[in-house]
Scaffold this motif. Structure first.
Motif, PDB file in Angstrom:
ATOM      1  N   GLY A 268      52.201   4.414 -24.170  1.00 66.32           N
ATOM      2  CA  GLY A 268      52.880   3.102 -24.177  1.00 66.32           C
ATOM      3  C   GLY A 268      51.871   2.096 -23.893  1.00 66.32           C
ATOM      4  O   GLY A 268      50.671   2.245 -24.165  1.00 66.32           O
ATOM      5  N   ARG A 269      52.269   0.811 -23.626  1.00 64.16           N
ATOM      6  CA  ARG A 269      51.495  -0.111 -23.252  1.00 64.16           C
ATOM      7  C   ARG A 269      50.424   0.004 -22.004  1.00 64.16           C
ATOM      8  O   ARG A 269      49.247  -0.233 -22.251  1.00 64.16           O
ATOM      9  N   THR A 270      50.781   0.599 -21.030  1.00 68.97           N
ATOM     10  CA  THR A 270      50.195   0.725 -19.615  1.00 68.97           C
ATOM     11  C   THR A 270      50.062   2.109 -19.335  1.00 68.97           C
ATOM     12  O   THR A 270      49.526   2.349 -18.287  1.00 68.97           O
TER      13      THR A 270
ATOM     14  N   ASN B 179      49.848   9.174 -16.755  1.00 63.89           N
ATOM     15  CA  ASN B 179      48.772   8.427 -16.299  1.00 63.89           C
ATOM     16  C   ASN B 179      49.223   6.865 -16.402  1.00 63.89           C
ATOM     17  O   ASN B 179      49.809   6.569 -17.467  1.00 63.89           O
ATOM     18  N   VAL B 180      48.827   6.375 -15.520  1.00 66.46           N
ATOM     19  CA  VAL B 180      48.954   4.678 -15.590  1.00 66.46           C
ATOM     20  C   VAL B 180      47.643   4.073 -15.522  1.00 66.46           C
ATOM     21  O   VAL B 180      46.605   4.223 -14.650  1.00 66.46           O
TER      22      VAL B 180
ATOM     23  N   PRO C 251      47.366  -3.281 -19.543  1.00 67.05           N
ATOM     24  CA  PRO C 251      47.413  -2.509 -20.868  1.00 67.05           C
ATOM     25  C   PRO C 251      46.060  -1.809 -21.361  1.00 67.05           C
ATOM     26  O   PRO C 251      45.109  -2.275 -20.771  1.00 67.05           O
ATOM     27  N   PHE C 252      46.261  -0.749 -21.948  1.00 61.09           N
ATOM     28  CA  PHE C 252      45.261  -0.101 -22.552  1.00 61.09           C
ATOM     29  C   PHE C 252      44.350  -0.773 -23.438  1.00 61.09           C
ATOM     30  O   PHE C 252      44.981  -1.638 -24.128  1.00 61.09           O
ATOM     31  N   SER C 253      43.024  -0.627 -23.401  1.00 60.81           N
ATOM     32  CA  SER C 253      42.200  -1.385 -24.280  1.00 60.81           C
ATOM     33  C   SER C 253      42.408  -0.796 -25.829  1.00 60.81           C
ATOM     34  O   SER C 253      42.772   0.367 -26.163  1.00 60.81           O
TER      35      SER C 253
END
Length: 145
Positions: free
Chosen positions: A88-90, A114-115, A126-128
């Motif tokens: 997902g986003r994060t 995992n967050v 947010p993930f890069s």
């Protein structure tokens, strides 16, 4: 058809065993952590932002579920098969199986969430794009990125 994900070799050491000579239940999570960590370290991830190929270095486990199927007796070699069910986003969801070295026995399976955290605020971040691209080979074909 090829299985999604990665098969990472891991070792059970004598001190991972309980009084009956079986892998202690808490050590299954450790084996999964070692396998996932080894994979990402080969890609350049490091916990030190100055050394990491990715800016996402502050990841926390939010949830970890293990279902045990067959005990592991004694020290030796195993495989951890893991993949990402969702990113997902994060947060991301890894699926995993702890297997015998010959892949004939599934000793345990489960998932890990995992967050990605902002180190300054400890809030989800947010993930890069770089981490997303590196995670793509782990994603199951049906999982949205």
């Amino acid at each position: 058809m090829m299985e999604a994900g990665v098969h990472e070799p891991v070792q059970v050491h004598f001190d991972d065993l309980d009084a009956m000579g079986l892998l202690h239940n808490s050590r299954y999570a450790l084996l999964v952590e070692r396998a996932i960590g080894a994979y990402w370290q080969r890609l350049g991830w490091a916990p030190d932002p100055g050394r990491s190929a990715f800016k996402d270095v502050f990841l926390a486990v939010r949830e970890f579920k293990v279902t045990y199927h067959a005990p592991i007796a004694g020290a030796g070699d195993l495989l951890v098969h893991f993949w990402m069910d969702r990113m997902g986003r994060t947060s991301g969801v890894y699926g995993f199986r702890v297997l015998s070295a010959d892949r004939a026995v599934v000793h345990a399976d489960g998932y890990r969430v995992n967050v990605n955290l902002d180190p300054a605020t400890l809030s989800p971040a947010p993930f890069s794009a770089e981490l997303r691209a590196a995670a793509e080979p782990l994603l199951r074909a049906s999982a949205p990125c």
